[in-house]
Scaffold this active site. Structure first.
Site, short mmCIF file in Angstrom:
data_model
loop_
_atom_site.label_atom_id
_atom_site.label_comp_id
_atom_site.label_asym_id
_atom_site.label_seq_id
_atom_site.Cartn_x
_atom_site.Cartn_y
_atom_site.Cartn_z
N ASP A 210 72.24 15.28 -18.18
CA ASP A 210 71.73 14.23 -17.65
C ASP A 210 72.79 12.76 -18.14
O ASP A 210 72.80 12.65 -19.19
CB ASP A 210 70.32 13.75 -18.27
N LEU A 211 73.17 12.13 -17.24
CA LEU A 211 74.04 10.63 -17.41
C LEU A 211 72.69 9.68 -18.11
O LEU A 211 71.77 9.41 -17.61
CB LEU A 211 74.56 9.94 -16.19
N ASP A 254 71.52 12.21 -10.84
CA ASP A 254 72.63 12.38 -12.13
C ASP A 254 72.34 13.42 -13.01
O ASP A 254 72.79 13.38 -14.13
CB ASP A 254 72.30 10.95 -12.64
#
Length: 336
Positions: A210-211, A254
């Protein structure tokens, strides 16, 4: 008993050809079932099957009845003689043939006669065999192989058609923004990896990535900056794996996923840590942080314990642990 070292000289190339077919561990298919049924009928056999053989196992894509195990170690498979020689193999009585002395498969079958012909990819890469078995002993010298060979050629035509369909399907399963696989392809690959783990007893690992602070990047720097970060992360993830069965996918928003068959928990953690460090070197700017970072969660299931839904859940739990601990980290989750 078959010698486990009894492999063809082009073993590496033929395994590459088998992987390229993407047939192993797929579901039952009527196109292949029809070929096995025709072979059984033409020869008046008790059993016919289409087998593919990878590095360690024989796996039946189609069989007219469950008279032999759908999966068995390669060293026990009579069809390994076909793969190793690249030639048809006809045995009048498998229970008296000296090559098969001590083979445990003979305790599971009552058939005596065996005939198998190679399934050939390219010019000489034998990826499996089409076989018939009979309850009564037969004279190998009088057995007519031609119909079986013709059916084997038709089976390979179906394999080629299958590959074409899979390639067209693959093109529809690419995420347009990042260039990696989309969620649909990931879900299909996860189910296939589950079947493979159950067949081989090997591990399957999953990274969920995950960003960090992606909403802030989008809100303050704009969606164009967010899209660029996603593209660059997708390219970095795709470059981090190279094996044919590894899958990199945009899981949603994302969040990304990397599916790693035949990979231990520690091995997957090393992959995740390597990706985290490479992204830091990219120095993608973030409006409220020094640079864009990622958090990752890793989980691994082994063999019959592999459960696709639980594997995702365990990796997701590890991902959230990494976020709660401050982000920019790789956390290991459940090893089942």
């Amino acid at each position: 008993m078959l010698d486990s070292a009894f492999f063809p000289q082009n073993e590496v190339e033929r395994l590459d050809a088998l992987v390229a077919c993407r047939l192993m561990d797929t579901e039952q298919d009527e196109r292949f079932d029809r070929i096995a049924k025709l072979a059984k009928r033409i020869y008046g056999a008790e059993l016919a099957y289409i087998a593919f053989i990878d590095a360690g196992f024989q796996w039946l894509k189609s069989t007219t009845r469950d008279a032999i195990p759908k999966v068995m170690p390669r060293e026990c498979a009579i069809c390994n003689y076909v793969v190793a020689s690249g030639e048809p193999v006809v045995i009048g009585n498998v229970h008296t043939d000296p090559r098969l002395e001590g083979n445990p498969i003979l305790d599971l079958i009552t058939h005596r006669f065996y005939a198998g012909v190679p399934l050939i990819a390219g010019s000489d890469l034998v990826i499996g065999s089409l076989c018939v078995l009979g309850d009564e002993e037969r004279d190998p010298a009088s057995f007519d192989l031609e119909p079986l060979q013709e059916l084997a050629a038709i089976a390979m035509d179906e394999v080629s058609f299958w590959q074409t369909i899979q390639e067209l399907k693959r093109k529809s399963e690419i995420d347009a923004l990042t260039g990696v696989s989309n969620r649909r392809h990931f879900d299909d690959a996860l189910e296939r990896a589950t079947r493979r783990a159950h067949r081989t007893g090997h591990p399957v690992s999953l990274l969920l990535i995950d960003l960090d602070h992606f909403k802030g990047l989008n809100d303050l720097a704009g969606h164009r900056a967010g899209d660029e970060a996603l593209r660059r992360l997708g390219a970095l993830l795709a470059s981090a794996v190279s094996r044919p069965d590894d899958v990199v996918a945009r899981y949603g928003g994302d969040e990304f996923a990397i599916l790693l068959p035949d990979t231990t928990l520690d091995g997957a953690h090393r992959v995740g840590e390597g990706i985290r460090k490479k992204l830091l070197n990219e120095k993608i700017p973030h409006p409220t942080r020094q640079m864009v970072t990622i958090s990752s969660g890793v989980a691994c299931h082994v063999g019959s314990a592999m459960n696709s839904e639980l594997l995702v859940s365990h990796a997701d739990q590890a991902l959230y642990s990494a976020k709660r601990a401050g982000r920019n980290a790789v956390f290991q989750g459940v090893y089942a």
